[in-house]
Structure formats: structure tokens, C-alpha cells
Design a protein around this motif. Structure first.
Motif, PDB file in Angstrom:
ATOM      1  N   ARG A   1       0.826  -1.201   0.000  1.00 11.73           N
ATOM      2  CA  ARG A   1       0.000   0.000   0.000  1.00 11.73           C
ATOM      3  C   ARG A   1       0.865   1.257   0.000  1.00 11.73           C
ATOM      4  O   ARG A   1       0.587   2.215  -0.726  1.00 11.73           O
ATOM      5  N   GLU A   2       1.933   1.231   0.792  1.00 14.13           N
ATOM      6  CA  GLU A   2       2.836   2.384   0.850  1.00 14.13           C
ATOM      7  C   GLU A   2       3.532   2.627  -0.483  1.00 14.13           C
ATOM      8  O   GLU A   2       3.686   3.758  -0.928  1.00 14.13           O
TER       9      GLU A   2
ATOM     10  N   ILE B   1       2.479   1.780  -3.447  1.00 10.47           N
ATOM     11  CA  ILE B   1       1.498   2.288  -4.402  1.00 10.47           C
ATOM     12  C   ILE B   1       1.242   3.764  -4.142  1.00 10.47           C
ATOM     13  O   ILE B   1       1.208   4.577  -5.067  1.00 10.47           O
ATOM     14  N   LYS B   2       1.100   4.096  -2.882  1.00  9.40           N
ATOM     15  CA  LYS B   2       0.869   5.486  -2.499  1.00  9.40           C
ATOM     16  C   LYS B   2       2.013   6.360  -3.021  1.00  9.40           C
ATOM     17  O   LYS B   2       1.779   7.416  -3.616  1.00  9.40           O
TER      18      LYS B   2
ATOM     19  N   ARG C   1      -6.082  -0.911  -6.995  1.00  7.43           N
ATOM     20  CA  ARG C   1      -5.371  -1.886  -6.168  1.00  7.43           C
ATOM     21  C   ARG C   1      -5.253  -1.370  -4.740  1.00  7.43           C
ATOM     22  O   ARG C   1      -5.418  -2.120  -3.776  1.00  7.43           O
ATOM     23  N   ARG C   2      -4.947  -0.091  -4.644  1.00  7.02           N
ATOM     24  CA  ARG C   2      -4.824   0.535  -3.335  1.00  7.02           C
ATOM     25  C   ARG C   2      -6.117   0.372  -2.540  1.00  7.02           C
ATOM     26  O   ARG C   2      -6.102   0.077  -1.349  1.00  7.02           O
ATOM     27  N   GLU C   3      -7.238   0.558  -3.195  1.00  7.42           N
ATOM     28  CA  GLU C   3      -8.531   0.424  -2.535  1.00  7.42           C
ATOM     29  C   GLU C   3      -8.777  -1.003  -2.060  1.00  7.42           C
ATOM     30  O   GLU C   3      -9.279  -1.225  -0.964  1.00  7.42           O
TER      31      GLU C   3
ATOM     32  N   LYS D   1      -6.634  -1.641   0.935  1.00 13.04           N
ATOM     33  CA  LYS D   1      -7.220  -0.919   2.076  1.00 13.04           C
ATOM     34  C   LYS D   1      -8.391  -1.726   2.656  1.00 13.04           C
ATOM     35  O   LYS D   1      -8.487  -1.909   3.868  1.00 13.04           O
TER      36      LYS D   1
END
Lengths: 125, 125
Positions: A106-107, A109-110, B105-107, B110
Motif C-alpha cells: 500500500r505504501e 502504491i501510495k 489496487r490501493r482500494e 485498504k
DNA sequence: ATATACTATATGCACAATGCACATAGAGGA
DNA sequence: TCCTCTATGTGCATTGTGCATATAGTATAT
């Protein structure tokens, strides 16, 4: 474009064992068999049409082979026999480990999304 | 555990073409050749030790084959020749498309992380 | 009785992405 | 001459995934 409307949904989940991770979470809540897990997976974005059932069953077999889940055959009065899966302690700790991986993903991607937005704002793109 | 200290960093980037996406962003800012891109990739979490150079070069060749980048050989007074890559318009629109994929993907990640935390809080795990 | 649909599980084959190891070669310094 | 650093690549195997297909029990309609 066919790419946007067809490939995008498939690409989203292509994150090294994402299906397995979702299954571990679902099975943490309650045991279940393949065909019913199909339904539970919709919540995670796997639509019935996208997800090919074969993969689901193969992943489940693999998970049992690796000791993450254990299964028993359940004979029901209605419908064919079901192989009901239950998460093991190994599966639980594996899940915990995957959560660390996901947090890091997630990081990453962020970071990339922010880099891109910066490029956009800088009119470099 | 060897898994935690060794496999985790490798697993993080295993998101279907994440390396390619990072390269597209880097090359959006400025052109570059393989060996120097190696350095730029550290910012994205690809340490020199983890990332195997062979993969990087192969991905770059593949990207040119698909028209995302174009390359020219640059002869330098010091050191061997460098194949310098430049992003194409096709590459830019592909990058834009990948950003949509990453956002989704991030969603998904999450969602899964929140599901897991809920399980933890509910003492179900 | 027969056909069709639904439930349920699984395998065979192929391809794409990735990892590991190795090959090649120029340039500069010890 | 040997070693290191720069620089680019290939061969081989494994893993993850997709598509198509096989199998079979149950329920419902014709």
C-alpha cells in the motif's frame, strides 16, 4: 477501448496471491467450501464472471497442501458433497504475515501515485 | 524467521509489472539507461541487492518491443556504450492507464487491511 | 423418462512475470 | 596481468494465473 473495459478489472487483483489472502480472511471468520466462498469473494471485488472457478479450487488445494487450511468432506442432503475448509494456526500466522506485506505494498502504491500526481502538476506530463 | 527477513521485501513489489510502472514514471521525468535506472529505483524501494539486474534489462527490452519506450545507443568516452531509453506517447498513455489500476489496487488493499483489523478487534483472531 | 439447470470439485495446457545464474565486454587502476 | 567497476544481456526454471474442459450429484420442468 477493450483494454480499459476488459483488462482493468483483471489487472487489479493481480497482486501475487491476493486471492489466497482474501480466502484466509474469509475463512478466519467462518469455515466454508469452495462454491460458497465464490459468493463471499464478491465483496472483495472478485465478480463471478471475472474469477474463474478453476483457479479458486486450485488455490484452496494448494493452501491445504501448505498447511494453511484443513478440509473435511461434508455430505449434505441437498446437493453434491462439499469440501469444507477451516483455517489452521499456520494459516492464521501466515495471514498476519501477509498483512505486513499488504501494508508495505500500500505504501509503495501510495508513493508511486504521489510521484505521478507531482509530475502532472509540474506539467512534466 | 528467514521468511520474514528475506521474502518480505521481495514479496512487496510482486504486483504484476510494478517494476515497469516505476520505470515509466522515472523515464517520464528524464531519459536514462539501464544501469543508472538501477540507482533511481532505490527510491521506489528496489534495493540493489534485491533487484536482479537481468530482470531490469529484460523488462526494458520488453517495453521497447511494446512501443512504450524508444532507445538509442550512446557512446561515452568513459565506460561501455549505454542504451538510453526515452518514454513514448504510447508509454505515457499506458502509464496513465496503470495509475488507474494502482488506485484500484490501493482500494482493494485498504479494504482487506480494514477487514483484518476488524477481525482483530472483534477478537475473532 | 429425459433434458436442462444448478450445485460442487477438479485437472490439463499454456502463457506471462519473475528469480537465479551465467555470459559478454569495455575501461581504469593496482 | 588481474581485478573491479561499468554496462547489457540470455538461458533455464518456477510460480501464478487464465481458459477450457471433465466429472458428477441434485432438482425441476417437459
Amino acid at each position: 477501448m477493450s483494454k480499459s473495459i476488459k483488462c482493468l478489472p483483471n489487472k487489479i487483483h493481480k497482486m501475487d496471491r491476493f486471492l489466497e489472502i482474501c480466502l484466509l480472511i474469509i475463512l478466519s471468520k467462518e469455515s466454508g467450501y469452495g462454491y460458497i466462498l465464490l459468493g463471499h469473494l464478491e465483496e472483495y471485488g472478485f465478480s463471478q464472471e471475472e474469477l474463474n472457478v478453476g483457479s479458486l479450487y486450485r488455490v484452496l488445494r494448494g493452501m491445504e497442501k501448505n498447511g494453511l487450511v484443513s478440509s473435511v468432506w461434508e455430505t449434505s442432503s441437498q446437493g453434491p458433497d462439499k469440501r469444507v475448509y477451516e483455517i489452521t494456526e499456520v494459516g492464521k500466522s501466515e495471514l498476519s504475515w501477509w498483512m505486513e506485506v499488504l501494508a508495505e505494498r500500500r505504501e509503495k502504491i501510495k508513493f508511486v501515485l504521489e510521484k505521478y500526481n507531482y509530475l502532472k502538476e509540474s506539467k512534466l506530463l
